[in-house]
Scaffold this motif. Sequence first.
Motif, PDB file in Angstrom:
ATOM      1  N   PRO A   3      21.981 -34.381 -36.963  1.00 53.82           N
ATOM      2  CA  PRO A   3      21.279 -33.211 -36.430  1.00 53.82           C
ATOM      3  C   PRO A   3      19.850 -33.545 -36.089  1.00 53.82           C
ATOM      4  O   PRO A   3      19.209 -34.371 -36.730  1.00 53.82           O
ATOM      5  N   ALA A   4      19.342 -32.890 -35.049  1.00 59.48           N
ATOM      6  CA  ALA A   4      17.938 -33.090 -34.670  1.00 59.48           C
ATOM      7  C   ALA A   4      17.039 -32.445 -35.690  1.00 59.48           C
ATOM      8  O   ALA A   4      17.328 -31.407 -36.252  1.00 59.48           O
ATOM      9  N   ARG A   5      15.933 -33.107 -35.926  1.00 58.25           N
ATOM     10  CA  ARG A   5      14.968 -32.557 -36.868  1.00 58.25           C
ATOM     11  C   ARG A   5      14.071 -31.550 -36.165  1.00 58.25           C
ATOM     12  O   ARG A   5      13.997 -31.491 -34.947  1.00 58.25           O
ATOM     13  N   SER A 262      33.173 -48.673 -37.430  1.00 60.01           N
ATOM     14  CA  SER A 262      32.665 -47.481 -36.762  1.00 60.01           C
ATOM     15  C   SER A 262      31.188 -47.682 -36.446  1.00 60.01           C
ATOM     16  O   SER A 262      30.424 -48.184 -37.269  1.00 60.01           O
ATOM     17  N   ILE A 263      30.796 -47.261 -35.244  1.00 57.38           N
ATOM     18  CA  ILE A 263      29.417 -47.482 -34.808  1.00 57.38           C
ATOM     19  C   ILE A 263      28.477 -46.402 -35.306  1.00 57.38           C
ATOM     20  O   ILE A 263      27.257 -46.599 -35.348  1.00 57.38           O
ATOM     21  N   GLU A 264      29.014 -45.254 -35.705  1.00 62.32           N
ATOM     22  CA  GLU A 264      28.154 -44.130 -36.085  1.00 62.32           C
ATOM     23  C   GLU A 264      27.263 -44.436 -37.283  1.00 62.32           C
ATOM     24  O   GLU A 264      26.070 -44.102 -37.257  1.00 62.32           O
ATOM     25  N   PRO A 265      27.763 -45.061 -38.376  1.00 60.14           N
ATOM     26  CA  PRO A 265      26.851 -45.373 -39.489  1.00 60.14           C
ATOM     27  C   PRO A 265      25.691 -46.275 -39.073  1.00 60.14           C
ATOM     28  O   PRO A 265      24.566 -46.109 -39.557  1.00 60.14           O
ATOM     29  N   ALA A 266      25.962 -47.222 -38.173  1.00 59.57           N
ATOM     30  CA  ALA A 266      24.890 -48.115 -37.719  1.00 59.57           C
ATOM     31  C   ALA A 266      23.844 -47.335 -36.926  1.00 59.57           C
ATOM     32  O   ALA A 266      22.629 -47.534 -37.103  1.00 59.57           O
ATOM     33  N   LEU A 267      24.280 -46.432 -36.043  1.00 62.84           N
ATOM     34  CA  LEU A 267      23.330 -45.614 -35.287  1.00 62.84           C
ATOM     35  C   LEU A 267      22.586 -44.654 -36.201  1.00 62.84           C
ATOM     36  O   LEU A 267      21.401 -44.380 -36.001  1.00 62.84           O
ATOM     37  N   ILE A 281      22.171 -37.581 -32.386  1.00 58.84           N
ATOM     38  CA  ILE A 281      23.211 -38.554 -32.041  1.00 58.84           C
ATOM     39  C   ILE A 281      24.582 -37.911 -32.176  1.00 58.84           C
ATOM     40  O   ILE A 281      24.898 -37.304 -33.206  1.00 58.84           O
ATOM     41  N   LEU A 282      25.388 -38.038 -31.142  1.00 55.39           N
ATOM     42  CA  LEU A 282      26.760 -37.532 -31.143  1.00 55.39           C
ATOM     43  C   LEU A 282      27.683 -38.664 -30.696  1.00 55.39           C
ATOM     44  O   LEU A 282      27.492 -39.225 -29.610  1.00 55.39           O
ATOM     45  N   VAL A 319      21.265 -38.678 -27.830  1.00 59.13           N
ATOM     46  CA  VAL A 319      22.140 -39.825 -27.598  1.00 59.13           C
ATOM     47  C   VAL A 319      23.586 -39.368 -27.752  1.00 59.13           C
ATOM     48  O   VAL A 319      23.951 -38.769 -28.759  1.00 59.13           O
ATOM     49  N   VAL A 320      24.404 -39.655 -26.740  1.00 60.51           N
ATOM     50  CA  VAL A 320      25.833 -39.339 -26.781  1.00 60.51           C
ATOM     51  C   VAL A 320      26.609 -40.605 -26.458  1.00 60.51           C
ATOM     52  O   VAL A 320      26.373 -41.234 -25.414  1.00 60.51           O
ATOM     53  N   VAL A 321      27.533 -40.981 -27.347  1.00 64.51           N
ATOM     54  CA  VAL A 321      28.383 -42.163 -27.156  1.00 64.51           C
ATOM     55  C   VAL A 321      29.829 -41.694 -27.110  1.00 64.51           C
ATOM     56  O   VAL A 321      30.320 -41.073 -28.053  1.00 64.51           O
ATOM     57  N   ASP A 322      30.488 -41.984 -25.991  1.00 65.44           N
ATOM     58  CA  ASP A 322      31.905 -41.630 -25.815  1.00 65.44           C
ATOM     59  C   ASP A 322      32.706 -42.909 -25.650  1.00 65.44           C
ATOM     60  O   ASP A 322      32.453 -43.698 -24.717  1.00 65.44           O
ATOM     61  N   ALA A 323      33.673 -43.130 -26.546  1.00 62.99           N
ATOM     62  CA  ALA A 323      34.585 -44.263 -26.455  1.00 62.99           C
ATOM     63  C   ALA A 323      35.973 -43.722 -26.153  1.00 62.99           C
ATOM     64  O   ALA A 323      36.645 -43.180 -27.033  1.00 62.99           O
ATOM     65  N   GLU A 324      36.386 -43.842 -24.894  1.00 67.47           N
ATOM     66  CA  GLU A 324      37.675 -43.331 -24.449  1.00 67.47           C
ATOM     67  C   GLU A 324      38.576 -44.499 -24.070  1.00 67.47           C
ATOM     68  O   GLU A 324      38.183 -45.657 -24.141  1.00 67.47           O
ATOM     69  N   ALA A 325      39.782 -44.142 -23.637  1.00 68.09           N
ATOM     70  CA  ALA A 325      40.739 -45.184 -23.246  1.00 68.09           C
ATOM     71  C   ALA A 325      40.250 -45.963 -22.032  1.00 68.09           C
ATOM     72  O   ALA A 325      40.539 -47.160 -21.888  1.00 68.09           O
TER      73      ALA A 325
END
Length: 395
Positions: A3-5, A262-267, A281-282, A319-325
């Motif tokens: 969440p944004a601060r 998973s990339i989310e913990p790193a981000l 970050i989403l 920041v939005v990261v989408d990993a699709e097929a």
Amino acid sequence: MVPARRARWTTQRKLAWASIACADVPAIIVLLESTLTDFAGPTLPWVWWSAFVLFILTLMLVHGILPRSNRVPVNALLVALIALAVTLVAFYPEQGWNALLFVVTAAAISFFWDLRTVIVVAAAQTATVGAMFASAGWPLADVLMGIFAYANFQAFGVLIVFALRSEAHARSELAVTNAELRSTAALLEMTSREAERLRIARDLHDLAGHHLTALSLELEVLMHLVREGAEREHVEKARRIARDLLASVGVAVSEMREAPNSIEPALRSLTDQIAALDVSILVHENEPIRDEHAVIVIRCVQEAITNSMRHSDATRLDVVVDAEARGIRVSIVDDGSGSADVVRGNGLNGMAERFEGVGGTLEVGSPAGGGFRIVGTIPLIVQPPAARQSADASP
């Protein structure tokens, strides 16, 4: 999702509200004089009050309290602020408190301009104070006292703002360094987890797999040595268990080798404790992100954070990261002032090279109304750059 601060009480925001409070002092005095005393007040009161309202609005635009389009340069607003201050003093030079507006303009330009230019402008404003007071019929002693007082007031404001600028710059550089260190730490953590997982997989395959294979062979030999009866039945059951266990170990080893990080913990760790920006970050990982692609995404986000803190007056970064097929898409947008003419520096060029090296693309720009936008894509099927060039060259 991170969440944004909440919006921060930044150095510039503090300066903005302090400047507005200082600018309100002459207005309050003029209002009290006009209503409670016999003083006539400013010449053409509607002009004076209109100019004062414009002065406050311009001040709020300069410091970002009101939204400002990137089509309106801040330097033009600062020049307008100085012109409005001169107008306000000129229309009511009899009231010495109006010269406080020059202190406000000196502080405002000190936040954006270099020291030499600020000194020249402050000197010109001090001369204007003397000229206005003299034209109002002030005694010479009072004129000289006013010049001395407001010259010192401006000098004090300039020194304070430059000290704040220096401190803010130091904090920004520290935040940038911290972001870069966190990016490296996040990548190192991902690499360490991957190496540990592969080590365990190799150990399972080499040690447990080897011993289970040997056990199965020994039980196979024992099957031929044991006669019919209960003993043979138990040996057959043990052989089946060893064979099933060996198959389970093989499946576990394959899953451990193929399991993505998973990339989310790193981000999340990258953006923790960044006070200079409100970062949101989403991440949608509908498809696993390979380690080499995760490195590109993390470096892209880190470079975007660095650029926003160094080159933009942004307060928020999405920041939005989408990993699709079909592939990976990274979208990064800030709410800074932006630029009509985007010039790629070493950071953006390096970012583009990373995406293009895996067959992807990078688009940068500044949308209408301000802000800076970065969109990077990585296709699912990667075609090497050399192959793409050959395909483009062929008829």
